[in-house]
Motif scaffolding. Structure first.
Motif, mmCIF file in Angstrom:
data_model
loop_
_atom_site.group_PDB
_atom_site.id
_atom_site.type_symbol
_atom_site.label_atom_id
_atom_site.label_comp_id
_atom_site.label_asym_id
_atom_site.label_seq_id
_atom_site.Cartn_x
_atom_site.Cartn_y
_atom_site.Cartn_z
ATOM 1 N N ARG B 2 0.858 -1.178 0.000
ATOM 2 C CA ARG B 2 0.000 0.000 0.000
ATOM 3 C C ARG B 2 0.899 1.235 0.000
ATOM 4 N N ILE B 3 0.658 2.102 -0.969
ATOM 5 C CA ILE B 3 1.493 3.306 -1.118
ATOM 6 C C ILE B 3 0.599 4.530 -1.111
ATOM 7 N N THR B 4 0.990 5.547 -0.335
ATOM 8 C CA THR B 4 0.258 6.807 -0.374
ATOM 9 C C THR B 4 1.058 7.803 -1.205
ATOM 10 N N VAL B 27 -3.182 4.864 -2.612
ATOM 11 C CA VAL B 27 -4.080 5.850 -2.018
ATOM 12 C C VAL B 27 -3.524 7.234 -2.362
ATOM 13 N N ILE B 68 -2.987 8.230 4.886
ATOM 14 C CA ILE B 68 -1.775 7.499 5.286
ATOM 15 C C ILE B 68 -2.059 6.317 6.217
ATOM 16 N N THR B 71 -0.568 2.619 5.625
ATOM 17 C CA THR B 71 0.251 2.629 4.408
ATOM 18 C C THR B 71 1.636 2.048 4.698
ATOM 19 N N ASP B 72 2.336 1.617 3.618
ATOM 20 C CA ASP B 72 3.692 1.082 3.765
ATOM 21 C C ASP B 72 4.759 2.072 3.306
ATOM 22 N N ILE B 74 5.232 6.448 1.876
ATOM 23 C CA ILE B 74 4.647 7.747 1.508
ATOM 24 C C ILE B 74 5.551 8.420 0.490
#
Lengths: 351, 351
Positions: B2-4, B27, B68, B71-72, B74
């Protein structure tokens, strides 16, 4: 009377003609031997325009001692960057106290001239005066031919000692005397010149445009945008602050334009745009121009020096001098030490 | 993973598409509710050009805590002037230590980001990294549509602690990892950006031309004359001196252009003129532009601060910052005090 005119350029040649046509004995000094030869070959100058006649001079010379021998008055008609050298050479050659008038003086010009004069002459104390601008708007066509576009009224003249301003007016040759008026103090002639506000800053802030081989622009109408005019108003505020601290309330550049050209406007930008005379004036196509080499070292540099010594915030002035020095790779403040000594002397001794 | 992605502008939208198409759960945070609504209405982005496909995102939000959450990684894809506010808000919202990467960092960007992060978060110590430039050259067409012109190779990435650069490379999503390489130190990513040399100075030295409503010019080909290029070389020398004092030998702007564009020339001016890619690049038509508002406060200001603290003569840099501040009536050094504290901390503690 015998008058020595130093410098036979645009305004020098107009002055020579004007004086000679009124019957004065005019001796000309110029540093160009070609110009001097051409003048001596005919001893005549063709003046056209506002005065239309042939003037006759006594003689021309590249020898300053010869040119000032037995003279009654010396008029300096050169750019300000020639003043230092001329002052030292006049100091070394002058035999009697005759008035010396710089046309014009630029910022503290007469004081600097006096300082360099005293470096080579400790005995004579001639009156050294300066004007706020030249009285003739003219263009030299050849060494013997000049076109006189106009003669300005009410050009201010002053000397260091306010009590002697009347004496200087009296010393002026009768034919040109009506075009001058006494300044209240030398601050008005020195700091009243708006060239230092209007010339160098717009050029520096359009350096690429100025030096681009493919493009040209109108100095006032294209080069001065609202943001640059806003900067000029801040620069002008520093100039006015220095004058005020020295006791003179000068016109702002904006109000000077309004008075000189009958222009209207709320801001300097509007006044510049409403001045039709400025519409056609092209900007120089190089930074190696008197807009920089005269208006920085003989305008903003002495202004900054005095301002800083008076405790005035000279930030906008300093920035322009620094920028010019960096871009042109010239130390425009190199003579500041000498200048400082003489201006301090003036400030301490003024009445 | 998961990336923001923070910021859905030109390069943000390209990054989002690129990551989502490789199967990552992306995201998006953006401060525009219109952009967020458009993205949420379809959860799809049309990407054309170098990658040609429809990408699907998880969701978009204007709420940073929501964006966030869990998330993994940012990725910050905003201009540098958004970093301070984002850092403080991330500090206040972040629940666990995940890497934060600035694309790009600009001068000491990661250090400044860390400083502002710690103002609102004393407990978490996430790795904060920065890139030297963005990997995507792209233009956003609508909130849901992007044209990806090219993907750059060998973009340097770094974090404050040189020992952790490998860790950052590993933290990068697999699909974009090949486009990055580790910098030797954060000095290379921070001070290696040549925008601060090539952007603001030519604009300021052509202020009137830039803001003239009737004229336009090509930034590199018309705006940079030999004299301006000469100034840029002196400015660049100050940049290289700061990097050298911090232990990094960087390419000069001239050599960077030679390497990047395979151009030839003895001087920076010649190299700029021999770079065909620069021929068509128009200058901005206002000084209210990121060439000033990003390259001065996030490029030259931190460079000047560090240089002065290292005892390096930063005259040419100072002059440009002063000029921009005076013309724009903005104090570009206003955050210097905070910045100073954090950079001193870095300089004292680096290995």
């Amino acid at each position: 009377m015998r008058i020595t005119v130093i410098g036979a350029g645009n305004t020098g040649l107009a002055m020579i003609s004007h004086l000679a046509l009124a019957g004065n004995e005019v001796v000309v000094y110029d540093n160009s031997s070609e110009v001097v030869s051409a003048l001596n070959s005919t001893k005549s100058i063709r003046c056209g325009g506002a005065i239309n006649d042939n003037a006759t001079i006594a003689f021309a010379s590249t020898d300053i001692s010869e040119a000032i021998s037995n003279t009654d008055l010396i008029l300096i008609m050169t750019p300000a960057f020639a003043h230092k050298d001329l002052a030292a050479r006049l100091g070394a050659s002058l035999q009697k106290e005759v008035p010396i008038i710089l046309n014009p003086g630029r910022t503290f010009g007469a004081m600097k001239f006096e300082y360099y004069f005293t470096q080579t002459n400790k005995f004579l104390k001639p009156i050294i005066a300066e004007t706020q601008t030249v009285i003739h708007t003219a263009r030299r066509l050849t060494a013997n031919k000049v076109h006189l576009i106009a003669i300005k009224d009410s050009v201010e003249v002053a000397t260091k000692d306010p009590d002697k301003i009347g004496e200087i007016i009296t010393a002026l040759p009768e034919v040109i005397r009506p075009y001058f008026k006494p300044a209240k103090s030398i601050i008005e002639t020195s700091i009243g010149n708006v060239g230092m506000i209007l010339h160098s800053t717009p050029l520096l802030l359009n350096s690429g445009w100025t030096e681009s081989p493919e493009f040209s622009f109108r100095h006032y109408w294209d080069g001065i945008t609202p943001r640059i005019a806003n900067y000029l108003e801040k620069l002008d505020f520093e100039r006015l602050s220095v004058a005020k601290a020295l006791g003179s309330d000068l016109l702002s550049t904006k109000d000077w334009i309004k008075r000189s050209y009958h222009s209207e406007g709320e801001t300097l930008f509007e006044c510049l745009r409403n001045t039709i005379a400025y519409e056609i004036i092209e900007a120089p196509n190089t930074l190696e121009h008197r807009y920089i080499f005269e208006d920085i070292p003989y305008g903003l540099v002495p202004l900054e020096l005095v301002g800083i010594n008076l405790g005035i915030d000279m930030h906008y002035t300093t920035l322009i001098i620094d920028l010019a020095s960096a871009l042109l790779e010239v130390d425009f403040r190199e003579n500041e030490y000498d200048l400082c000594q003489h201006i301090s002397y003036y400030l301490k001794n003024r009445k």
